[in-house]
Design a protein around this motif. Structure first.
Motif, PDB file in Angstrom:
ATOM      1  N   PRO A  48      -3.607   3.210  -8.748  1.00  0.00           N
ATOM      2  CA  PRO A  48      -4.124   1.999  -8.313  1.00  0.00           C
ATOM      3  C   PRO A  48      -4.841   2.287  -7.082  1.00  0.00           C
ATOM      4  CG  PRO A  48      -2.218   1.620  -9.205  1.00  0.00           C
ATOM      5  CD  PRO A  48      -2.175   2.885  -9.066  1.00  0.00           C
ATOM      6  N   LEU A  49      -5.933   1.555  -6.893  1.00  0.00           N
ATOM      7  CA  LEU A  49      -6.527   1.706  -5.498  1.00  0.00           C
ATOM      8  C   LEU A  49      -6.414   0.449  -4.746  1.00  0.00           C
ATOM      9  CD1 LEU A  49      -9.978   3.534  -6.450  1.00  0.00           C
ATOM     10  CD2 LEU A  49      -8.089   4.685  -5.362  1.00  0.00           C
ATOM     11  N   LEU A  50      -6.009   0.244  -3.515  1.00  0.00           N
ATOM     12  CA  LEU A  50      -6.129  -1.055  -2.798  1.00  0.00           C
ATOM     13  C   LEU A  50      -6.698  -0.632  -1.351  1.00  0.00           C
ATOM     14  CD1 LEU A  50      -4.602  -3.779  -2.247  1.00  0.00           C
ATOM     15  CD2 LEU A  50      -2.558  -2.391  -1.393  1.00  0.00           C
ATOM     16  N   ARG A  51      -7.304  -1.776  -1.012  1.00  0.00           N
ATOM     17  CA  ARG A  51      -7.943  -1.928   0.401  1.00  0.00           C
ATOM     18  C   ARG A  51      -7.787  -3.307   1.038  1.00  0.00           C
ATOM     19  NH1 ARG A  51     -14.394  -1.359  -1.048  1.00  0.00           N
ATOM     20  NH2 ARG A  51     -14.566  -2.918  -2.456  1.00  0.00           N
ATOM     21  N   PHE A  52      -8.098  -3.287   2.350  1.00  0.00           N
ATOM     22  CA  PHE A  52      -7.843  -4.616   3.086  1.00  0.00           C
ATOM     23  C   PHE A  52      -8.905  -5.042   3.945  1.00  0.00           C
ATOM     24  CE2 PHE A  52      -3.367  -4.589   2.105  1.00  0.00           C
ATOM     25  CZ  PHE A  52      -2.895  -3.346   2.052  1.00  0.00           C
ATOM     26  N   VAL A  53      -9.139  -6.470   3.993  1.00  0.00           N
ATOM     27  CA  VAL A  53     -10.043  -7.103   5.021  1.00  0.00           C
ATOM     28  C   VAL A  53      -9.423  -8.007   5.960  1.00  0.00           C
ATOM     29  CG1 VAL A  53     -12.379  -8.183   4.992  1.00  0.00           C
ATOM     30  CG2 VAL A  53     -11.893  -6.604   3.069  1.00  0.00           C
ATOM     31  N   ASN A  54      -9.932  -7.978   7.157  1.00  0.00           N
ATOM     32  CA  ASN A  54      -9.501  -9.018   7.971  1.00  0.00           C
ATOM     33  C   ASN A  54     -10.377 -10.221   8.216  1.00  0.00           C
ATOM     34  OD1 ASN A  54      -8.559 -10.692  10.137  1.00  0.00           O
ATOM     35  ND2 ASN A  54      -8.070  -9.202  11.539  1.00  0.00           N
ATOM     36  N   GLY A  55     -10.192 -11.142   7.390  1.00  0.00           N
ATOM     37  CA  GLY A  55     -11.369 -12.305   7.549  1.00  0.00           C
ATOM     38  C   GLY A  55     -10.832 -13.542   8.268  1.00  0.00           C
ATOM     39  N   THR A  56      -9.936 -13.451   9.050  1.00  0.00           N
ATOM     40  CA  THR A  56      -9.000 -14.187   9.748  1.00  0.00           C
ATOM     41  C   THR A  56     -10.079 -14.957  10.958  1.00  0.00           C
ATOM     42  OG1 THR A  56      -7.854 -13.075  11.334  1.00  0.00           O
ATOM     43  CG2 THR A  56      -6.826 -13.585   9.222  1.00  0.00           C
ATOM     44  N   ARG A  57      -9.692 -16.172  11.406  1.00  0.00           N
ATOM     45  CA  ARG A  57     -10.089 -16.835  12.624  1.00  0.00           C
ATOM     46  C   ARG A  57      -9.809 -16.162  13.910  1.00  0.00           C
ATOM     47  NH1 ARG A  57     -14.396 -19.357  15.044  1.00  0.00           N
ATOM     48  NH2 ARG A  57     -13.734 -20.883  16.372  1.00  0.00           N
ATOM     49  N   ASP A  58      -8.484 -15.932  14.053  1.00  0.00           N
ATOM     50  CA  ASP A  58      -7.749 -15.388  15.289  1.00  0.00           C
ATOM     51  C   ASP A  58      -6.935 -14.384  15.448  1.00  0.00           C
ATOM     52  OD1 ASP A  58      -5.972 -17.048  14.024  1.00  0.00           O
ATOM     53  OD2 ASP A  58      -6.318 -18.940  15.295  1.00  0.00           O
ATOM     54  N   GLY A  84      -6.700   3.022  -0.633  1.00  0.00           N
ATOM     55  CA  GLY A  84      -5.557   3.926  -0.533  1.00  0.00           C
ATOM     56  C   GLY A  84      -5.107   3.994  -1.794  1.00  0.00           C
ATOM     57  N   GLU A  85      -4.372   5.105  -2.309  1.00  0.00           N
ATOM     58  CA  GLU A  85      -3.941   5.091  -3.560  1.00  0.00           C
ATOM     59  C   GLU A  85      -2.414   4.677  -3.447  1.00  0.00           C
ATOM     60  OE1 GLU A  85      -4.750   9.136  -4.442  1.00  0.00           O
ATOM     61  OE2 GLU A  85      -6.368   8.600  -5.782  1.00  0.00           O
ATOM     62  N   LEU A  86      -1.923   4.104  -4.464  1.00  0.00           N
ATOM     63  CA  LEU A  86      -0.378   3.679  -4.344  1.00  0.00           C
ATOM     64  C   LEU A  86       0.077   3.833  -5.937  1.00  0.00           C
ATOM     65  CD1 LEU A  86       0.101  -0.032  -3.819  1.00  0.00           C
ATOM     66  CD2 LEU A  86      -2.060   0.933  -4.397  1.00  0.00           C
ATOM     67  N   SER A  87       1.578   3.867  -6.033  1.00  0.00           N
ATOM     68  CA  SER A  87       2.154   4.095  -7.494  1.00  0.00           C
ATOM     69  C   SER A  87       1.801   2.872  -8.279  1.00  0.00           C
ATOM     70  CB  SER A  87       3.561   4.299  -7.437  1.00  0.00           C
ATOM     71  OG  SER A  87       4.203   3.109  -6.598  1.00  0.00           O
ATOM     72  N   ARG A  88       2.096   3.138  -9.579  1.00  0.00           N
ATOM     73  CA  ARG A  88       1.618   2.015 -10.424  1.00  0.00           C
ATOM     74  C   ARG A  88       3.093   1.341 -10.688  1.00  0.00           C
ATOM     75  NH1 ARG A  88      -0.657   6.783 -12.662  1.00  0.00           N
ATOM     76  NH2 ARG A  88       0.688   7.164 -13.792  1.00  0.00           N
ATOM     77  N   ALA A  89       3.191   0.072 -10.038  1.00  0.00           N
ATOM     78  CA  ALA A  89       4.205  -0.598  -9.905  1.00  0.00           C
ATOM     79  C   ALA A  89       4.097  -1.930  -9.422  1.00  0.00           C
ATOM     80  CB  ALA A  89       5.377  -0.069  -9.309  1.00  0.00           C
ATOM     81  N   PHE A 109       0.578  -3.528  -9.770  1.00  0.00           N
ATOM     82  CA  PHE A 109      -0.738  -2.631  -9.709  1.00  0.00           C
ATOM     83  C   PHE A 109      -0.742  -1.674 -10.993  1.00  0.00           C
ATOM     84  CE2 PHE A 109       0.002  -4.038  -5.231  1.00  0.00           C
ATOM     85  CZ  PHE A 109      -1.308  -4.312  -4.839  1.00  0.00           C
ATOM     86  N   PHE A 110      -1.709  -1.755 -11.565  1.00  0.00           N
ATOM     87  CA  PHE A 110      -1.840  -1.019 -12.934  1.00  0.00           C
ATOM     88  C   PHE A 110      -2.640   0.368 -12.642  1.00  0.00           C
ATOM     89  CE2 PHE A 110      -1.044  -5.523 -13.717  1.00  0.00           C
ATOM     90  CZ  PHE A 110       0.352  -5.145 -14.570  1.00  0.00           C
ATOM     91  N   GLY A 111      -2.749   1.365 -13.639  1.00  0.00           N
ATOM     92  CA  GLY A 111      -3.236   2.376 -13.571  1.00  0.00           C
ATOM     93  C   GLY A 111      -4.808   1.960 -13.909  1.00  0.00           C
ATOM     94  N   ASP A 112      -5.707   2.970 -13.331  1.00  0.00           N
ATOM     95  CA  ASP A 112      -7.245   2.803 -13.101  1.00  0.00           C
ATOM     96  C   ASP A 112      -7.608   1.470 -12.727  1.00  0.00           C
ATOM     97  OD1 ASP A 112      -7.534   5.246 -14.564  1.00  0.00           O
ATOM     98  OD2 ASP A 112      -7.027   4.172 -16.473  1.00  0.00           O
ATOM     99  N   SER A 113      -7.014   0.855 -11.636  1.00  0.00           N
ATOM    100  CA  SER A 113      -7.371  -0.566 -11.186  1.00  0.00           C
ATOM    101  C   SER A 113      -7.734  -0.243  -9.711  1.00  0.00           C
ATOM    102  CB  SER A 113      -6.252  -1.319 -11.262  1.00  0.00           C
ATOM    103  OG  SER A 113      -5.283  -1.239 -10.377  1.00  0.00           O
TER     104      SER A 113
END
Length: 254
Positions: A48-58, A84-89, A109-113
């Motif tokens: 699985p692939l994971l990324r983050f975005v900071n859309g907060t006000r403060d 980033g990659e992480l384990s399927r779990a 988080f599943f494979g190929d996601s």
């Protein structure tokens, strides 16, 4: 380790350089055994692939954690990380400001996601920081088209907002999206691939430009999630965190 914005460091699909970045950035013990696997050499699902975005006000510097291990820190204004990659779990994902935890969820988080997690909201009295979890598994658009949807994450402008995606010299006309309130998300629309001028105004007040981004390049056969987010704690205007599924992301500002 801080990572550059998505617009500066786009996803580079399944290459060795990204693997090194991921291992350094996420630092998860489960990742240590994954550095040599994946990449299409067998029939197992990709990690699985994971990324983050900071859309907060403060939350000036939002620190994201996976299973209570530091992943990355991001400035506000719609700034995002690389994948980033992480384990399927099932993993616990959280965001903190300093030592104060603001939100925590458990996700499978599943494979190929691929998944993007947008932190939005405010730490002001009565405020709340939440996650918008984007599972990047949408249907593809018709050939030569682009699929778009929008999300109202601008906590400082809770009134209805209009998002206009159109030609550079065209008048505003009918909004592409009308987001009726904070935390409203639209359905998908399709537009021809091309370069667009993107503007955000309060609904019914077209002269009050909260964002005027002149050159949004939308390639054919792509899917985008346009999160309208605060620009900075002292500004009434907005940015758009433009999240391209399984691809690069951009922070649209002007």
């Amino acid at each position: 380790m801080s990572r550059p914005p998505l617009s500066v460091q786009p996803l580079s699909p399944r290459d060795a350089r990204r693997r090194r970045l991921v291992l350094a950035a996420l630092g998860l013990p489960a990742l240590a055994g994954l550095a040599g696997c994946g990449g299409g050499h067998d029939d197992r699902p990709a990690d699985p692939l994971l990324r983050f975005v900071n859309g907060t006000r403060d939350v000036t510097l939002a620190s994201f954690y996976v299973d209570d291990l530091f992943a990355t820190s991001l400035n506000l204004g719609g700034i995002g990380s690389i994948y980033g990659e992480l384990s399927r779990a099932t993993h616990t994902v959280s965001v903190r400001q300093g030592g104060n935890e603001l939100e925590r969820v458990q996700l499978a988080f599943f494979g190929d996601s691929a998944t993007t997690i947008l932190a939005y909201g405010s730490t002001a009295p009565g405020g709340d920081v939440r996650f918008w979890v984007v599972a990047e598994d949408s249907a593809r658009p018709a050939p030569g088209q682009v699929r778009l949807r929008a999300f109202h994450a601008a906590v400082h402008r809770p009134q209805p907002l209009a998002v206009h995606v159109g030609a550079a010299g065209a008048p505003l006309g009918t909004p592409t999206f009308t987001l009726d309130a904070y935390e409203t998300r639209s359905g998908f629309v399709e537009v021809p691939a091309g370069t667009y001028r993107v503007r955000v105004t309060p609904a019914g007040a077209p002269d009050d430009l909260l964002l005027d981004y002149p050159a949004a390049l939308l390639p054919a056969d792509t899917v985008w999630h346009l999160a309208v987010v605060p620009r900075a704690a002292g500004s009434d205007r907005v940015n758009i965190a433009a999240i391209r599924e399984r691809g690069d992301g951009q922070t649209w500002t002007a």
